[in-house]
Design an enzyme around this catalytic site. Sequence first.
Site, PDB file in Angstrom:
ATOM      1  N   PRO A   1       5.379  15.953   3.444  1.00 57.05           N
ATOM      2  CG  PRO A   1       3.797  16.283   1.761  1.00 57.05           C
ATOM      3  CD  PRO A   1       5.200  15.822   1.984  1.00 57.05           C
TER       4      PRO A   1
ATOM      5  CD  GLU B   1       0.310  -9.892  -7.663  1.00 59.39           C
ATOM      6  OE1 GLU B   1       1.316  -9.663  -6.961  1.00 59.39           O
ATOM      7  OE2 GLU B   1      -0.173  -9.051  -8.436  1.00 59.39           O
TER       8      GLU B   1
ATOM      9  CE  LYS C   1       6.297  20.397   6.701  1.00 59.93           C
ATOM     10  NZ  LYS C   1       6.021  18.999   6.349  1.00 59.93           N
TER      11      LYS C   1
END
Length: 646
Positions: A224, A450, A228
Amino acid sequence: METKNNKSKSRNKKQPIDQKKQPEDKKVGSDRFVWIFIIVGIFLIFQWVFVSMEDTSKKMTYKEFYDVVKTNKEKKVISSAYLTDNRISGKLEGGKNYVVNLPVQDEGIIALVRDNVDEVDIKPPQTFLSNLFYTLGPMLLFILFLWFFIYRSAASGGGKMLSFGKTRAKLATKDKMTVTFNDVAGIEEAKEELKEVIEFLKDPRKFQKLGGKMPKGVLLMGPPGTGKTLLAKACAGEAGVPFFNISGSDFVEMFVGVGASRVRDLFDQAKNSVKVSQKGCIIFIDEIDAVGRQRFSGIGGGHDEREQTLNALLSEMDGFDTNTGVILVAATNRPDVLDPALLRPGRFDRHIVVDRPDVEGRLAILKVHASKVKLATDVDLGKIAKQTTYFSGADLANLINESALLGARRNKDFVGMDELQEAMERVIAGPERKSRKKSEEEKKITAYHEAGHALMSYLVEGADPLHKVTIVSRGMAGGYTIQLPQRDHYLRKKSQFEGEIVCLLGGMASEEITFTEVSNGAQNDIKRVTMMARDMITMYGMSERLGHITFGRRHDQVFLGRDIAEERNYSEDTAKIIDEEVKKIVDKCYALAKNKLLENKDKLDLLVSKLMEKETMTEVEVTELLGLTINRQPLDAENTDKEQKQ
């Protein structure tokens, strides 16, 4: 001469006025018909109400009526009596209506009524026409209603009740098709594939002279957002031919046969447009998997309407009646569910994969969308293109748009690199959630988690370089570390998989080293690590114990990346070995991450303290703070790999 010219000019001026009056006169006539229709309807409704009220009157027997009339002079039960044919009706003393049927020529009861009732009268009987009018009036009113509001509107083209079998395709002519290949970037191979189709549409005889046949269909398939639909629009814009656009879901309805009728009507319109334009015609069906899904083969339930629609489509594309000049272009991201008869040559002759763009394609797409945005002079779109690996064309368009919105929100005259970087992170992880308050303990756990990820990008050889680390919540994440690859990877070695697993486990290892236990913040990391390790064993043959064998058959969605089901074709003993091999890889990588962090505990604590202070740090800031060098691959690594293969 001047007077004649003036008269002719005045006549010319009056003509359009008369033309404007004609539809107004028609409108006035239709309004009069509507008012007559309403008046007649109201009259019939009142008559129906009146008749219904009469029918609710109290019905008395002849014996009861005779006894009441006989004593009515003293008791005054009946106040009025009206004779109509062989029927007497009227009102009782309390105001209630009554009615009674009399025998033919009963002079005695009539004389008794005349003597004992105060108000007596004779009403004329209803004629046959009036009875017929009151009886058939409501039915005629209903028929007129159907004719006026349904058939009349359908005849004028405004109704849809009688046109549900017609196609819903929209025709876009040459003057409306403004999209060209200049507006499409990043999919050069797909554009090259369509150039021959465009040449055929412009000059069909050029190919027919050599015996060439027009391709019946072109299937665009890919993930997606890769362009196209935009590619199909550009194809029509370049060819300059009629372009019919319709969605696959517009064919399927509740009633069987409607979809097939719409397919036939669509191709009939396309053939007529070919005859008028003397050129080709393009029919574009978006999401063709809605109608082209594989037909019932004995497993599960069938769908008669969709199958009949598909059969009609197959017949129109390659049946006895060939459609000269009509090319069908379809788009889907589910080619795995399409019917094999639809995919064969002769129907869809060309299958074009529209994949995510590479770095050069991303740069070209960014330039196309950035041409409509005011960019600052220091903006480097090439850097953004390198950082947006695996972005689709729609993602890049959204990135440019988000950066423009951020610049307007910050009251800037131009969009700078800060807005582009922020927009990229919004596309990846969502908007920042600075209003989300954390306790100091949660903030510290997030910082160590992190920081562990960030430090691994420096310590693990071949790991993707650090881009940014933050403890500010964004989207669903409490904090995040962004590592961006330097180039697009199409092949990955076992050591690269293991290096990525080590980086993913760095956060959880950092928590365990510091707090002696882990939190649920590593949930997504563990999920990704487990899937990656299992794919290494079952799909890529990267286990020395099990060998180079694929285990299980996955029924997945090709371009959507989701597994529908998995068929196990191995024994329970093999499944146990697979679990052991997966655990072995994860444990090995976790131990490696833990050892590297223990060896660099001082750098981990330094990075955490700075993160607690600044909350967000970039690659440059972390590098200057720690004094480390990222294990970057040379920029010509891709060319070096190609030379080695050659």
